[in-house]
Every structure is written in C-alpha cells, then in structure tokens.
Design a protein around this motif. Structure first.
Motif, short mmCIF file in Angstrom:
data_model
loop_
_atom_site.label_atom_id
_atom_site.label_comp_id
_atom_site.label_asym_id
_atom_site.label_seq_id
_atom_site.Cartn_x
_atom_site.Cartn_y
_atom_site.Cartn_z
N MET A 174 0.81 -1.22 0.00
CA MET A 174 0.00 0.00 0.00
C MET A 174 0.84 1.28 0.00
O MET A 174 0.33 2.36 -0.26
N THR A 177 0.99 4.77 -2.42
CA THR A 177 -0.05 5.82 -2.46
C THR A 177 -0.82 5.95 -1.16
O THR A 177 -1.72 6.79 -1.06
N SER A 178 -0.52 5.12 -0.18
CA SER A 178 -1.36 5.15 1.02
C SER A 178 -0.51 5.03 2.28
O SER A 178 0.39 5.85 2.48
N THR A 179 -0.76 4.05 3.09
CA THR A 179 -0.09 3.93 4.39
C THR A 179 1.42 3.77 4.27
O THR A 179 1.90 2.85 3.61
N VAL A 288 -0.74 6.97 8.31
CA VAL A 288 -0.41 5.94 9.30
C VAL A 288 -1.59 5.01 9.53
O VAL A 288 -2.75 5.39 9.35
N HIS A 289 -1.28 3.80 9.89
CA HIS A 289 -2.26 2.85 10.43
C HIS A 289 -1.66 2.27 11.68
O HIS A 289 -0.45 2.28 11.86
N VAL B 14 -5.28 -4.58 0.01
CA VAL B 14 -4.95 -5.96 -0.34
C VAL B 14 -5.63 -6.92 0.64
O VAL B 14 -6.27 -6.51 1.60
N ASN B 41 2.54 -1.48 -8.31
CA ASN B 41 1.65 -0.56 -7.60
C ASN B 41 0.40 -0.22 -8.41
O ASN B 41 0.03 0.95 -8.58
N LEU B 44 -0.94 2.70 -11.25
CA LEU B 44 0.18 3.65 -11.31
C LEU B 44 1.34 3.08 -12.12
O LEU B 44 1.98 3.80 -12.90
N SER B 75 0.07 -2.44 -4.69
CA SER B 75 -1.29 -2.00 -5.03
C SER B 75 -1.31 -0.48 -4.98
O SER B 75 -0.26 0.15 -4.78
N CYS B 76 -2.46 0.11 -5.18
CA CYS B 76 -2.53 1.57 -5.03
C CYS B 76 -3.94 2.01 -4.72
O CYS B 76 -4.90 1.29 -4.95
N ARG B 77 -4.03 3.17 -4.13
CA ARG B 77 -5.32 3.81 -3.93
C ARG B 77 -5.38 5.01 -4.86
O ARG B 77 -5.05 6.12 -4.48
N VAL B 78 -5.77 4.73 -6.10
CA VAL B 78 -5.90 5.80 -7.10
C VAL B 78 -7.16 5.52 -7.87
O VAL B 78 -7.35 4.40 -8.35
N ASP B 294 -7.06 -3.92 12.71
CA ASP B 294 -6.66 -3.17 11.53
C ASP B 294 -6.15 -4.11 10.42
O ASP B 294 -6.82 -5.08 10.11
N TYR B 295 -4.97 -3.84 9.86
CA TYR B 295 -4.48 -4.65 8.72
C TYR B 295 -4.35 -6.14 9.05
O TYR B 295 -4.33 -6.96 8.14
N ARG B 298 -6.95 -8.38 7.49
CA ARG B 298 -7.00 -8.63 6.05
C ARG B 298 -5.71 -9.25 5.52
O ARG B 298 -5.62 -9.54 4.33
#
Lengths: 418, 418
Positions: A174, A177-179, A288-289, B14, B41, B44, B75-78, B294-295, B298
């Motif tokens: 991740m 682009t994220s955490t 952050v997470h 993910v 990613n 992207l 992966s990405c958050r886009v 949290d993570y 998953r």
C-alpha cells in the motif's frame, strides 16, 4: 493411591496454553487416582469455597482443554498481601483446604501467585497442616525469574512475529499511495519480551519490523521521528512495534500521553500505538495505520507455538509429580541446555527465588541503537515460537474449543465475611 | 499460443488471498504460453510504464504466491475519473499497452477498479485498439455487486470469527475481578459484513459476541449502554463487535467523536472501539479492554478460509480464460447455487453491473433488535469461512511467505508528465 485432594487454580492474565497446563495437571493426577478440584476464578474460588469437581469432566473434555485458550476455570487479578496484613484470608484458605482435605495446592500464575503459594505453605507449616504448595509458571510477559522462559509467552511471541510479518506485507503493497507507517502495539508494561519477539518477523534493518520500541530504553521522540523518516525514505515504508510500557527519560509512560479526558470530560483511553501514530502523522505527514491486538495476542490458540504447548503441558505434569512427592514450595521451571539444537528440561526451583521477582530482557538482547534485537536475542527467542500445534476445527470453520461443565462442589463452610 | 501480452494489476486494499488470484492468473497464462506482465503498484505502474516481467519468477515462486498475503506487485489507492476528466491518463494507459503489446488487461480490485477497467475498454474501442479488459474481484469488505461474495472476505471473516471466539474465552476467565467489557473493532466503513461474520463465533444471545454494531443501523448510545449492562448482569461479561463505520441517527461517524485534536493541538486518531470503551467505562464503570486488529484482519493468511482461497484462485484462472476468449468488459463472479451443501461456480458478469455499485447487507441478515445476525446471515456466511488452508511454515516458526524478484521491464516511452 495417595490420600487427599489436589486443588488447582489459575491466576492473572490467561494465555493460549494455560489450559494445556491444566490438562497436564488433571491427566497426570487422574493417572495417579488423585482427585482434582479446581478453584473457580483463581484464589477467589478458594476463599469463597467455590470449588469445581473436575472428575465430572470426561477424558475427551480434558484432552480438548489442551487446545482451548482462555482460563477454563476462571482466573482473577487478586494479590494477597503479607501474612500479617492478610492473615484472615490466608487462614480462610487453610480452613477451606481442611474442609475438602486439600493436601496439594497448585497455583498456576506469575510471580504474585508464586508469592501467594509460598505464603500459604508457610502458614500451613505454622499450623502443622500437611500441605504441599507448588507454583506453576505462566505468563505471556515472560518476566518470571529462574525459568528460562514462561509457558504462554512462546505462543504470544509466535502470534506477534507472524502478525507483524503479515501486516508488513500489506503495508509494503500500500505504501506507494497510502499507508507509509504502521504501528503495532505489543503487550509488555515493564519488559519488552513480546516486542522483541516481533523482531523474528524479519532479518536485517530493511525488513519489517524496522523499529522496535522497548520499555527498557527511554523513548526519545526526536530520535524516533528521525529513524521513521530515514526508514520511509530508504525502504518506502516503516513498520514500528511498540511495547505498551515505553517511557520517556523522565519516567512518564508514553501511553498516558494519549489518554486523559477530552474537553467534554470524557475518558480518552490511552494507547501507545494510537499516540505514536498521531504524532507521526502530525510531525512527518505520513499516512499511518496502527493495530492494538490486546487480548488477541494472548488468546490466539489457533497460532500456538508447539514448543510452548509442550512446555505448558510439561510444567503441569511435573507440578503434580513434585506435589505428590511432597516437594513443597517449588515451581517446575524450564531449563535450557542448548540453543541449537534446542534442548530443554523441567527442574524444580524454590518458590522463594521466583516470588516477586521480575525478569527484564538482558541488555545484550537489544541492539546498540536501541531499536532492534541482537543475534543473541534471536538465538534465545526463535526456538520458543518453533512448531505449529493448530487446534482441530469444526465443519463450521471455527476451532473446536471446549466449554467445561464446571460443576460446583457442595460447600461445607459458612461463607467468608468479605 | 495467442499473440500479445497480458497485463495484470492489483488495486485497493490488499487481502490474505489476492496473491492467490495472481498465482491463478500467472499459472493459467503460462499454461497457455501467454506472457504476463504485472503493473507495479496497480494502475500507477501502468501509467508510469513501471512493469514487472513475471516470467523471471520461478514456478515455485508463483506457487508460493498462493499462500502469501499482501499484494506481491504492489497495489494503489488511485481512482481515475471520467473519460472526459482524466482523458490524458486513460490515453497514456493505451500508449503503454501499445508499446508492450498488451492485448489483455486484468484489473484485480473492487468497484472502482471495475469502473477503471470498463473505461479503459471503452477508450480502446474508441481508438480501435484491440484490447480485452477483465475485472477480477477482490475486497475484504464483501461489498461488490453481482458476485455472491468477494475473494478476500472469507479469510478476513474467518479471522474475525476465530479472534472474537478466542478473546471472548479470555474475557470470560478475567471477568470476575477484571475486564467485563471487550470491544473489537471490525473493518467496514459502509457495510457491516465483517462485523456480521463475528456473529459466527457464537450461538444464541448468551454466547459472545453479545452485541454487534452495524453501520446499517443507527448507533443509539443509551440503548447500547442498556444492552451492555443487561449482558454483564446476565452473563458476567460482554463482548462487543463494532463496525468502524457506525453512525448516529444524524449521520455522524462515531469513530470521529473519538478523534480530533487534543488541547495541545495534537491529532487524536479516532477509532470506534477505543471511543466506545471509554464511554462504557465512564458511564457504566466497568473495566474495559478493546482491540483494533486493523491490517491484521486482512493479511492473516495463516488463518485463511479454504473456501475463500479456492475462490480467489478460481477467479484468477477464469479471468485469463475469459480474456483469451475475448470476453471484454466482464468480471468472473461467484454464483452460489446452494447453501447446504455449499455449491458455487464462476460465471462472467458485465463490468457495467459491478462498477461503482456497493452491496450492503440485506436487512434480513440483521436481527430485529439490531445487535446480532439472523439464521439467514449464518447460512450465507458460514460456508465462506469453512476449511483451513495454512501456509507452510519454516523451521523458524514463521510462514514461508515469498518475496518476488519483481524485475522491471525496460521502458520504451518517455515518462508521463505528472
């Protein structure tokens, strides 16, 4: 067949394998035709004469105990004071023991429990009541003296190392682009054993966990921030494992900084991970997470360490053997004879050497920069998380954990005035 | 041997089994002699022409992918916007596809990714570029339309049910003198699927979890407190599972009430569990504990559901088959033909029916009082967590997760101006 009753009780925070110890106790005593009662909710059950007749449980139920987390008879957080200060309660224990012909008392807990077992044995001697008291080690905190390690720790350590490895793979995916920063909070108010175990998740400074914060080292925010930033810039992300008990140089718990009351007077419950995550976000601007596994880390029987399970069963069996031999005021402890191959055995240790002591991590286990573990720590920790011992699962996809009947023994005394 | 390249990309949060889908994709394509590139990613990597040559990975590494959590290619958050608003980026994608002879594009993600795949296919058609776009489902949130369930959800659901069962046994042992209320925070901003899965941990109102808070029901503090109190008085303790996305009747997220800035202007990161725990402590006086996995929930490949794993692999394989057959703008979805025995198959569904939709839990899955799941929910959820599929473990006690080489393909285009 020895005459008399064996009383077993669980104390303090429970673990993934304390019931495996209980199973070891009950099966060994059954094989010797010794009756086993269990105190409901630890020493409280003994004080209240609230005793459970374990003979009402089937052999299959006791076998299933060995793969069931939690404390099957109930535990408690109660510490008896000195014999002088708490004399009434100690004498009550002896009354209950006499009423039920308890000749062997096995107390499964940490250093407070060792202290209680020791004092009970002293009082019994004073009154000339024939009683053998044996402490049985247990704690995920791994902070008992004398024993090389504590049953319960290995499984929590395995949970920690595996969980940190898994969430690190998530963060790595991740981070672009994220955490970018993940903070995992490990149990350990005074000693960083579980945080150290997280170090087994990776090798070298670029593999997660990148930074471990130990209660044995003062927390220095500026230095920590610099390390987080450098890690993100070098690796792309940063996984931090923080002991709940980290303190600043002036002795303040970092967790408390995140707590207190909000402007409405509502309690804000503290927490190291959420506090650190908030500070990193504010100061470094990273997404952050954070995770707080809390009880999950000490109840994850599904991920138990086989080594830990075997040791938990072994101390239970040995405790009965010691008790029936009349070895008073001792604890079966784990003695390591070799790291590689890993070899261990159980030996008796005097309760007086265990009671009220607390074992911290050796300084040589913490990396010079304070943020990781050394090869010596790895050699010590790795065998403890070795091997898998999954519980049987039902067709419903959930482990088949047992619930005992816990049938109460008829009371013989008048209730304790409390 | 079809001519051209297949491009695979992972998107969004993910899961424990998204790499099993990737393994299904790569193994199926290899069997058909089709070259597979992966975008680093997510989308992207496609925009940046940062492509990974999966032919550099050994067969053993790809097999190991199936038991490795996280997103192996990143992966990405886009989220790309509409074709009009984001035309430059969509055209860039086509340029990259052309440069690397990409004829099949497989995008592994949620509803946003389905939307992106659909738009890319529309643009390719507009330009007359021969491209087949297939969406591949994935999300622990289980909120994709059309498909009966989403790969990734079953494993997170199993983690949730097992963890709640385990920590409930812990709380039960401690409740007499210590923790009486435990709050577990489950992922689910808009739909309470994972919180619902916690319901599989117990049967009936006296077994944990005693109270589940769904985002589909308004959170009413007074009613919740009354239920907590009644449960503690009846059972001795209370295990609460709260969806991160619960809201009050006026639409405010409860998690936000716990966040904000403290008196020093420091960010207090929100969280439903810590907020509820604090309120319960203040108002009812009970000792509370809470967990925020949290993570971990998953990424817990060690506790993957076998059903989920098989479905994750199956959608990967089918996606390649559909693509090579030229079935454009579809997604392989899971169709349930029977609850008991559980039977499922994979069928193609139009991406247009999946894109940008969000599936909430049916009202019939939430108990009338709003705090638990119905038998219908159980019938739906239970098969999804069924079966165990543990990863192989090393001698060090840690799962043998693979790290791919991820060798970059030589770039052919000038970099995208961003």
């Amino acid at each position: 067949m020895p005459s008399g009753t064996l009383l077993y009780a669980q104390s303090g925070g429970v673990t993934a394998v304390i019931n495996a110890t209980a199973a070891g106790v009950i099966e060994t005593a059954r094989a010797r035709k010794v009756k086993v009662l269990a105190a409901r909710n630890g020493i409280l059950g003994a004080l209240r004469e609230d005793l459970i007749d374990t003979s009402r449980e089937s052999a299959a139920a006791i076998r299933a105990l060995a793969h069931t987390p939690g404390g099957a008879f109930g535990s408690c957080r109660v510490k008896l004071k000195s014999l002088d200060q708490d004399r009434v309660r100690y004498e009550r224990l002896l009354d209950v023991f006499r009423a039920h012909d308890v000749r062997w008392f096995l107390y499964n807990g940490g250093n407070d429990s060792a202290d209680t077992a020791l004092k009970v044995s002293q009082l019994a001697a004073e009154f000339g009541y024939p009683l053998t008291c044996v402490g049985v080690p247990k704690t995920v905190d791994n902070d008992l003296a004398v024993t090389d390690c504590c049953p319960g720790f290995g499984s929590a350590a395995k949970y920690t190392a595996v969980s940190v490895r898994e969430c690190a793979l998530d963060v790595a995916a991740m981070a672009d682009t994220s955490t970018k920063v993940f903070v995992y909070e490990a149990m350990g108010r005074h000693a960083g054993w579980l945080a150290a175990a997280a170090g087994l998740a990776g090798q070298g400074v670029d593999e997660a966990p990148h930074l471990i914060l130990f209660p044995e080292r003062p927390y220095d925010e500026a230095d920590f921030f610099a390390k987080v930033k450098a890690t993100v810039e070098r690796v792309g992300y940063c996984v931090v494992v923080a002991s709940e008990g980290i303190q600043t140089a002036d002795g303040r718990f970092v967790a408390d900084a995140g707590g207190g009351k909000d402007s409405f007077g509502h309690t804000q419950l503290g927490g190291v991970a959420s506090f650190l995550a908030g500070r990193v976000k504010d100061s470094l601007g990273y997404k952050v997470h954070w995770a707080l596994p809390d009880y999950l880390q000490r109840s994850a029987r599904h991920l138990a360490s086989k080594t830990d399970l075997e040791q938990a069963q072994a101390v239970g069996r040995k405790a009965v053997e010691y008790a029936l031999k009349g070895m008073n005021s001792v604890m079966p402890v784990i003695v390591r004879s070799s790291d590689s191959p890993y070899r261990w055995k159980i030996e008796p240790a005097p309760l007086s050497k265990v009671a009220n002591h607390e074992k911290k991590m050796p300084a040589g286990f913490i990396r010079k920069d304070g943020y990781g573990i050394t090869p010596a720590a790895r050699r010590y920790l790795e065998p403890l998380i070795r091997g898998e011992a999954p519980p049987p699962y039902g067709r419903d996809g959930i482990p088949k954990y047992v619930t005992l009947k816990n049938v109460a023994v008829r009371k013989k005394l008048t209730p304790l005035e409390t």
